[in-house]
Design a protein around this motif. Structure first.
Motif, PDB file in Angstrom:
ATOM      1  N   THR A  73       0.531 -11.868  -9.167  1.00 11.78           N
ATOM      2  CA  THR A  73       1.713 -11.221  -8.651  1.00 11.78           C
ATOM      3  C   THR A  73       2.911 -11.451  -9.390  1.00 11.78           C
ATOM      4  OG1 THR A  73       0.875 -11.691  -6.332  1.00 11.78           O
ATOM      5  CG2 THR A  73       3.224 -11.148  -6.465  1.00 11.78           C
ATOM      6  N   VAL A  74       3.289 -12.491  -9.922  1.00 13.12           N
ATOM      7  CA  VAL A  74       4.266 -12.820 -10.732  1.00 13.12           C
ATOM      8  C   VAL A  74       4.218 -11.908 -12.187  1.00 13.12           C
ATOM      9  CG1 VAL A  74       5.563 -14.600 -12.216  1.00 13.12           C
ATOM     10  CG2 VAL A  74       4.829 -15.148  -9.773  1.00 13.12           C
ATOM     11  N   TRP A  75       3.260 -11.720 -12.567  1.00 10.30           N
ATOM     12  CA  TRP A  75       2.807 -11.082 -13.787  1.00 10.30           C
ATOM     13  C   TRP A  75       3.231  -9.447 -13.597  1.00 10.30           C
ATOM     14  CZ3 TRP A  75      -0.697  -6.936 -15.070  1.00 10.30           C
ATOM     15  CH2 TRP A  75      -0.760  -6.490 -16.260  1.00 10.30           C
ATOM     16  N   VAL A  76       2.854  -8.987 -12.478  1.00  6.08           N
ATOM     17  CA  VAL A  76       3.317  -7.343 -12.227  1.00  6.08           C
ATOM     18  C   VAL A  76       4.718  -7.478 -11.783  1.00  6.08           C
ATOM     19  CG1 VAL A  76       2.965  -5.963 -10.157  1.00  6.08           C
ATOM     20  CG2 VAL A  76       1.153  -7.085 -11.074  1.00  6.08           C
ATOM     21  N   ILE A  77       5.270  -8.527 -11.313  1.00  9.67           N
ATOM     22  CA  ILE A  77       6.769  -8.448 -11.241  1.00  9.67           C
ATOM     23  C   ILE A  77       7.580  -8.410 -12.535  1.00  9.67           C
ATOM     24  CG2 ILE A  77       8.859  -9.599 -10.463  1.00  9.67           C
ATOM     25  CD1 ILE A  77       7.002 -10.703  -8.037  1.00  9.67           C
ATOM     26  N   ALA A  78       6.997  -9.156 -13.554  1.00 13.13           N
ATOM     27  CA  ALA A  78       7.569  -9.454 -15.071  1.00 13.13           C
ATOM     28  C   ALA A  78       7.374  -7.917 -15.600  1.00 13.13           C
ATOM     29  CB  ALA A  78       6.874 -10.453 -15.538  1.00 13.13           C
ATOM     30  N   THR A  79       6.034  -7.426 -15.269  1.00 12.84           N
ATOM     31  CA  THR A  79       5.697  -6.247 -16.078  1.00 12.84           C
ATOM     32  C   THR A  79       6.806  -5.101 -15.454  1.00 12.84           C
ATOM     33  OG1 THR A  79       3.465  -6.601 -16.313  1.00 12.84           O
ATOM     34  CG2 THR A  79       3.865  -4.291 -16.356  1.00 12.84           C
ATOM     35  N   VAL A  80       7.078  -4.820 -14.207  1.00  6.38           N
ATOM     36  CA  VAL A  80       7.905  -4.022 -13.558  1.00  6.38           C
ATOM     37  C   VAL A  80       9.100  -4.015 -14.202  1.00  6.38           C
ATOM     38  CG1 VAL A  80       8.901  -3.067 -11.353  1.00  6.38           C
ATOM     39  CG2 VAL A  80       6.461  -3.548 -11.643  1.00  6.38           C
ATOM     40  N   LEU A  81       9.554  -5.519 -14.185  1.00  8.47           N
ATOM     41  CA  LEU A  81      10.835  -5.689 -14.929  1.00  8.47           C
ATOM     42  C   LEU A  81      11.313  -5.209 -16.285  1.00  8.47           C
ATOM     43  CD1 LEU A  81      13.863  -7.155 -13.924  1.00  8.47           C
ATOM     44  CD2 LEU A  81      12.623  -9.343 -14.907  1.00  8.47           C
ATOM     45  N   LEU A  82       9.941  -5.225 -17.141  1.00  7.75           N
ATOM     46  CA  LEU A  82       9.933  -5.197 -18.328  1.00  7.75           C
ATOM     47  C   LEU A  82      10.256  -3.615 -18.491  1.00  7.75           C
ATOM     48  CD1 LEU A  82       9.872  -5.490 -21.521  1.00  7.75           C
ATOM     49  CD2 LEU A  82       7.311  -5.369 -21.118  1.00  7.75           C
ATOM     50  N   VAL A  83       9.535  -2.724 -17.832  1.00  8.70           N
ATOM     51  CA  VAL A  83       9.712  -1.401 -17.620  1.00  8.70           C
ATOM     52  C   VAL A  83      11.062  -0.810 -17.206  1.00  8.70           C
ATOM     53  CG1 VAL A  83       8.948   0.862 -16.541  1.00  8.70           C
ATOM     54  CG2 VAL A  83       7.141  -0.886 -17.401  1.00  8.70           C
ATOM     55  N   GLY A  84      11.565  -1.580 -16.251  1.00  7.21           N
ATOM     56  CA  GLY A  84      12.974  -1.094 -16.055  1.00  7.21           C
ATOM     57  C   GLY A  84      13.887  -1.523 -16.909  1.00  7.21           C
ATOM     58  N   LEU A  85      13.938  -2.769 -17.625  1.00 10.30           N
ATOM     59  CA  LEU A  85      14.775  -3.020 -18.763  1.00 10.30           C
ATOM     60  C   LEU A  85      14.845  -2.148 -19.998  1.00 10.30           C
ATOM     61  CD1 LEU A  85      14.861  -6.876 -18.689  1.00 10.30           C
ATOM     62  CD2 LEU A  85      16.730  -5.273 -17.984  1.00 10.30           C
ATOM     63  N   ILE A  86      13.762  -1.837 -20.162  1.00  8.91           N
ATOM     64  CA  ILE A  86      13.275  -0.883 -21.308  1.00  8.91           C
ATOM     65  C   ILE A  86      14.396   0.665 -20.964  1.00  8.91           C
ATOM     66  CG2 ILE A  86      11.958   0.671 -22.483  1.00  8.91           C
ATOM     67  CD1 ILE A  86       9.898  -1.612 -22.671  1.00  8.91           C
TER      68      ILE A  86
END
Length: 403
Positions: A73-86
């Protein structure tokens, strides 16, 4: 934005009563459009700090299987955050190009160009750990390879360009060195550690050997550069004291290359049999032990110093800024290093140290994530442009206004 809504006059009064309505989110921004006005590279530290929580949980001795759902779950959150920041960074470069171009001239911000490749590599490493259960093994491997390639190229570029900008700058003084100087040279070390699990999936022969050699070369690149910079940081602390309180969290960054190098040395030795002869593989496994244990000793010394310096500074006031994410990613690297060393040596003491460090990591992550959410989504103060230090020779990290 605040909006005044007139109401009927109260009896006996001549002036209208005005009720002020405030936005629930981004309260301190005059316009929501300012969200993308200052998306600087250090924002990607939030992805690093979140992703490492997941990756560290997956490597923990004894309880890793029980934490798999949490870690995924935390990895998915981090992945979404990465996409959003890009996406936000792309919008920032389009709408605020001058501000984006100014980051490489900022004496502190320029070093945080190492954060984007570190964020990409962290998510890529997690893809192998959590992706198979979410998107399938083949897709997870493809994503891991793509992200590793992008992060490695980007990281090697920062390892060259950022030091070059520092070497050619006229603003660097004897007291400029701070923990953030390590950020641009750490990505190749993460590439080395994250590249090791990919070796068994490559074609046998030259491909595996080339990958192993490249990972060891990047290990050397980062760890030797770190060995050059550490005396500068130590010397600055000894001669000029701790300095700016807002920059104190960056002292924890030193734990990043130390912990990551231990992990790289151990995991590269573990996969060496896929690429080299048995004799050489045994030697590389032995190197991981010989390098890892002494380096752990210095890392624990630096951790003790970082704790005491942070507590000392916090008593006088430790303003919140995005550099607080330095309390997460480097500590997460230490958790992983302790975990892989525990497996390699069979040490129960290292098992316990890894578990205790993980508890501290999760606590720090929750604290910093909550403060970041409040300063960005709720108040919006983290989206304001950072001030330029009056004395660019002093490591000055902008702090967010109180939220």
């Amino acid at each position: 934005m605040r909006r005044q809504i007139p109401r009927p006059n109260h009896p006996g009064t001549s002036a209208p009563v005005v009720r002020v309505r405030r936005r629930l989110l981004l309260r301190e921004l005059s316009s929501p459009r300012l969200v993308i006005s200052n998306i600087s590279p250090n924002w990607f530290a939030s992805v690093m700090g979140t992703g490492i929580v997941a990756n560290a949980a997956a490597t923990l001795p004894l309880i890793a299987p029980q934490l798999h759902v949490f870690a995924s779950t935390v990895w998915v959150i981090a992945t979404v955050l990465l996409v959003g920041l890009i996406a936000a960074s792309a919008a920032h470069w389009i709408a605020h190009r001058e501000a984006a171009l100014s980051h490489h001239r900022h004496p502190v911000m320029v070093h945080f160009y190492g954060a984007p490749p570190l964020a990409i590599l962290t998510i890529g490493a997690g893809a192998l750990l959590f992706g198979p259960d979410i998107i399938g093994a083949d897709a997870a491997l493809t994503i891991a390879l793509i992200l590793w390639s992008i992060g490695t190229v980007f990281g090697l570029a920062t390892a060259v360009i950022v030091p070059f900008l520092t070497f050619t700058s006229s603003s660097v003084t004897d007291h400029s060195a701070f923990g953030g100087w390590l950020m641009p040279v750490v990505p190749p070390l993460v590439s080395a550690a994250a590249g090791a699990p990919l070796i068994p999936f490559l074609p046998e022969g030259e491909a595996r050997l080339t990958m192993l050699l490249a990972c060891y070369a990047m290990f050397g690149l980062s760890i030797i550069a770190t060995a050059v910079m550490l005396p500068l940081i130590w010397g600055r602390l000894a001669r000029h004291n701790i300095g700016n309180s807002a920059a104190v969290p960056t002292l924890w960054i030193v734990l990043g290359p130390l912990g990551q190098s231990i992990t790289a040395a151990i995991v590269l030795g573990a996969v060496a049999p896929y690429a080299v002869s048995a004799e050489l593989a045994d030697a590389l496994r032995l190197f991981g032990f010989i390098y890892g244990v002494p380096t752990l000793g210095f890392a624990l010394l630096w951790m003790a110093l970082a704790i005491t310096m942070t507590v000392h500074t916090a008593r006088r006031g430790l303003p919140f800024s995005l550099t607080w994410w330095s309390f997460t990613f480097p500590v997460g690297n230490m958790v992983v290093a302790l975990s892989v060393l525990a497996v390699a040596t069979g040490s129960t003491v290292l098992d316990v140290m890894a578990l205790l460090s993980f508890v501290a990591l999760v606590g720090a992550w929750v604290l910093v994530a909550v403060r970041t959410f409040s300063g960005s989504v709720i108040h919006g103060t983290l989206f304001l442009a950072p001030p330029v230090a009056a004395d660019v020779g002093t490591p000055t990290v902008p702090a967010a206004p109180a939220a």
